[in-house]
Design a protein around this motif. Structure first.
Motif, PDB file in Angstrom:
ATOM      1  N   VAL A  10       0.845  -1.195   0.000  1.00 54.42           N
ATOM      2  CA  VAL A  10       0.000   0.000   0.000  1.00 54.42           C
ATOM      3  C   VAL A  10       0.878   1.242   0.000  1.00 54.42           C
ATOM      4  O   VAL A  10       1.916   1.281   0.675  1.00 54.42           O
ATOM      5  N   THR A  11       0.476   2.231  -0.757  1.00 56.95           N
ATOM      6  CA  THR A  11       1.163   3.519  -0.769  1.00 56.95           C
ATOM      7  C   THR A  11       0.111   4.617  -0.784  1.00 56.95           C
ATOM      8  O   THR A  11      -1.073   4.365  -0.959  1.00 56.95           O
ATOM      9  N   GLY A  12       0.528   5.855  -0.582  1.00 57.23           N
ATOM     10  CA  GLY A  12      -0.409   6.965  -0.538  1.00 57.23           C
ATOM     11  C   GLY A  12      -0.090   7.898   0.608  1.00 57.23           C
ATOM     12  O   GLY A  12       0.954   7.789   1.263  1.00 57.23           O
ATOM     13  N   SER A  13      -1.016   8.809   0.891  1.00 57.29           N
ATOM     14  CA  SER A  13      -0.802   9.794   1.951  1.00 57.29           C
ATOM     15  C   SER A  13      -2.158  10.415   2.279  1.00 57.29           C
ATOM     16  O   SER A  13      -3.115   9.697   2.511  1.00 57.29           O
ATOM     17  N   HIS A  14      -2.257  11.752   2.248  1.00 50.40           N
ATOM     18  CA  HIS A  14      -3.525  12.420   2.562  1.00 50.40           C
ATOM     19  C   HIS A  14      -3.701  13.626   1.654  1.00 50.40           C
ATOM     20  O   HIS A  14      -2.738  14.105   1.033  1.00 50.40           O
ATOM     21  N   LEU A  15      -4.930  14.152   1.584  1.00 48.36           N
ATOM     22  CA  LEU A  15      -5.232  15.295   0.730  1.00 48.36           C
ATOM     23  C   LEU A  15      -5.718  16.514   1.505  1.00 48.36           C
ATOM     24  O   LEU A  15      -5.878  17.587   0.923  1.00 48.36           O
ATOM     25  N   ASP A  16      -5.950  16.387   2.807  1.00 49.26           N
ATOM     26  CA  ASP A  16      -6.394  17.538   3.588  1.00 49.26           C
ATOM     27  C   ASP A  16      -5.207  18.427   3.925  1.00 49.26           C
ATOM     28  O   ASP A  16      -4.051  18.066   3.682  1.00 49.26           O
ATOM     29  N   PHE A  31       1.975  20.743  -1.283  1.00 49.97           N
ATOM     30  CA  PHE A  31       2.723  19.497  -1.387  1.00 49.97           C
ATOM     31  C   PHE A  31       2.520  18.546  -0.211  1.00 49.97           C
ATOM     32  O   PHE A  31       2.585  17.327  -0.380  1.00 49.97           O
ATOM     33  N   ASP A  32       2.313  19.078   0.972  1.00 52.12           N
ATOM     34  CA  ASP A  32       2.193  18.257   2.178  1.00 52.12           C
ATOM     35  C   ASP A  32       0.946  17.380   2.079  1.00 52.12           C
ATOM     36  O   ASP A  32      -0.173  17.871   2.233  1.00 52.12           O
ATOM     37  N   GLY A  33       1.154  16.111   1.815  1.00 56.75           N
ATOM     38  CA  GLY A  33       0.055  15.172   1.652  1.00 56.75           C
ATOM     39  C   GLY A  33      -0.214  14.865   0.193  1.00 56.75           C
ATOM     40  O   GLY A  33       0.035  13.740  -0.269  1.00 56.75           O
ATOM     41  N   PRO A  34      -0.718  15.853  -0.579  1.00 63.74           N
ATOM     42  CA  PRO A  34      -1.054  15.560  -1.979  1.00 63.74           C
ATOM     43  C   PRO A  34       0.111  15.038  -2.813  1.00 63.74           C
ATOM     44  O   PRO A  34      -0.123  14.233  -3.730  1.00 63.74           O
ATOM     45  N   LEU A  35       1.340  15.465  -2.537  1.00 66.32           N
ATOM     46  CA  LEU A  35       2.457  14.957  -3.330  1.00 66.32           C
ATOM     47  C   LEU A  35       2.535  13.435  -3.229  1.00 66.32           C
ATOM     48  O   LEU A  35       2.812  12.752  -4.221  1.00 66.32           O
TER      49      LEU A  35
END
Length: 400
Positions: free
Chosen positions: A66-72, A80-84
């Motif tokens: 699994v990979t990914g992060s957050h969009l909020d 960049f923080d999250g969406p990148l």
């Protein structure tokens, strides 16, 4: 992808982002994520805690990568923080498909909800609920500045709050989680490297300081007759800087609430939130204890009542050494890239999940170190390097 996502939740005056959990901007981000998933033939799924998943392969097969992060975002945060991490995850999948990679393990891309905690005051709500680090009862007590509770906000956004809670069955299906993130600091810029591998997340927490005094008229009340909580708060802010310097830690009062909040009124209540972090637990404890001790001394001197509440805390997170070393081995095979191992004072969903599944992080160089600000930035060639590094890692983990 970057151009499509860039306008969502961006404030026209500040240029910063206000993508708060369960708001229209958050809904637009979620719609973007779902569109990216479905356009690639991935199975889109919304879990019980409002986290989004995009699956390639059987989600129930186990040992998923699994990979990914957050969009909020934080209030007026950067792009960049999250969406990148989310954009790079989709781009890495595109790269692997272009390479003709054959997956032997399921792959998922995730968007964790409410990572920043900007609306309800607690970071990583989506991953904390999933990992069982936030109980349903405590989650139901979370409220925003307008008095709207988390379950009310979720329900208004079309999500059933009755479903929230630990999701151990989902976590048991994950073999590894790798989160790519823009570096929130200048270590890579100073070393001249484009990509880094995380070693650990510093212990960190948030404490609420309530200074209660007596409201009165600013123009008629003698200085000697005042019980002004703002004085104790101001002295505590200075103490926080002093004690952090002495301990080699970090301490920030970045949020304040004042009642009755009138220009010509002495406050009755000053509520300030302390964020403190350190490289080790002892330094953090020393810093926070010293700040609270100083605050109580100032409060007593001015006749102020003080209450201190620890609202959240995350102990030091050591990312799993075996997975971290595997990332180093994979990236070390490339002759055009060095990836130093470095720690960070910023919290992440990967840190929350580390107690349940093997986790690791990749950092992309930040040329100024600025983050949680509209000035946050990463160069395009560094972002591309991050995508290629993530693709290499996912290929090494999921395409053996």
């Amino acid at each position: 992808m970057w151009r499509d996502l860039a306008p969502v939740g961006r404030h026209p005056d500040t240029g910063g982002y206000r993508r708060f959990a369960w708001t229209p901007a958050d809904a637009d981000c979620r719609a973007w994520f779902k569109e990216q998933a479905e356009s690639r033939g991935l199975a889109h799924e919304l879990d019980r805690n409002g986290n989004q998943w995009a699956w390639l392969g059987d989600p129930h097969a186990g040992e998923a990568v699994v990979t990914g992060s957050h969009l909020d975002s934080v209030p007026d945060g950067g792009a960049f923080d999250g969406p990148l991490g989310v954009v790079s995850s989709f781009a890495a999948l595109d790269e692997l498909r272009a390479r003709g990679a054959e997956f032997t393990r399921p792959l998922a891309i995730v968007n964790f909800g409410d990572e920043e905690g900007a609306r309800f005051g607690l970071a990583c709500v989506g991953s904390r609920l999933t990992a069982g680090q936030l109980s349903r009862e405590k989650a139901y007590e979370l409220t925003d500045a307008d008095g709207i509770t988390l379950p009310q906000a979720m329900e208004r956004a079309g999500h059933d709050p009755e479903r929230i809670g630990p999701d151990p069955e989902r976590l048991a299906r994950i073999g590894a989680f790798v989160e790519l993130h823009v570096e929130q600091g200048r270590a890579l810029d100073l070393s001249g490297d484009r990509i880094g591998i995380a070693s650990a997340i510093w212990p960190h927490g948030r404490w609420r300081f309530d200074f209660r005094g007596e409201a009165n008229h600013a123009g008629t009340t003698r200085l000697t007759d005042r019980r002004d909580p703002m004085l104790s708060y101001a002295e505590t802010v200075l103490a926080a800087r002093r004690e952090a310097e002495l301990a080699g830690a970090l301490a920030t009062f970045g949020k304040i609430s004042v009642e009755p909040n009138g220009v010509n009124a002495i406050p009755s209540l000053v509520r300030g939130w302390l964020d403190s972090r350190a490289a080790d637990q002892e330094s953090l404890d020393t810093t926070v204890t010293a700040i609270e001790k100083a605050a109580r001394e100032y409060a007593e001197r001015h006749g102020i009542d003080l209450t201190v509440v620890r609202e959240s805390f995350t102990p030091v997170v050591e990312f799993e050494h075996a997975l971290r070393d595997e990332l180093g081995r994979i990236l070390g095979a490339r002759t055009d890239l060095t990836a130093p191992v470095l720690g960070t004072g910023a919290g992440h969903d990967a840190g929350i999940l580390s107690g349940s599944v093997p986790t690791a992080m990749l950092f992309v160089r930040n040329p100024t170190g600025v983050s949680h600000s509209p000035a946050e930035h990463a160069a395009e060639d560094d972002c591309v390097a991050g995508v290629l590094a993530l693709a290499d890692v996912l290929e090494g983990l999921a395409c053996k």
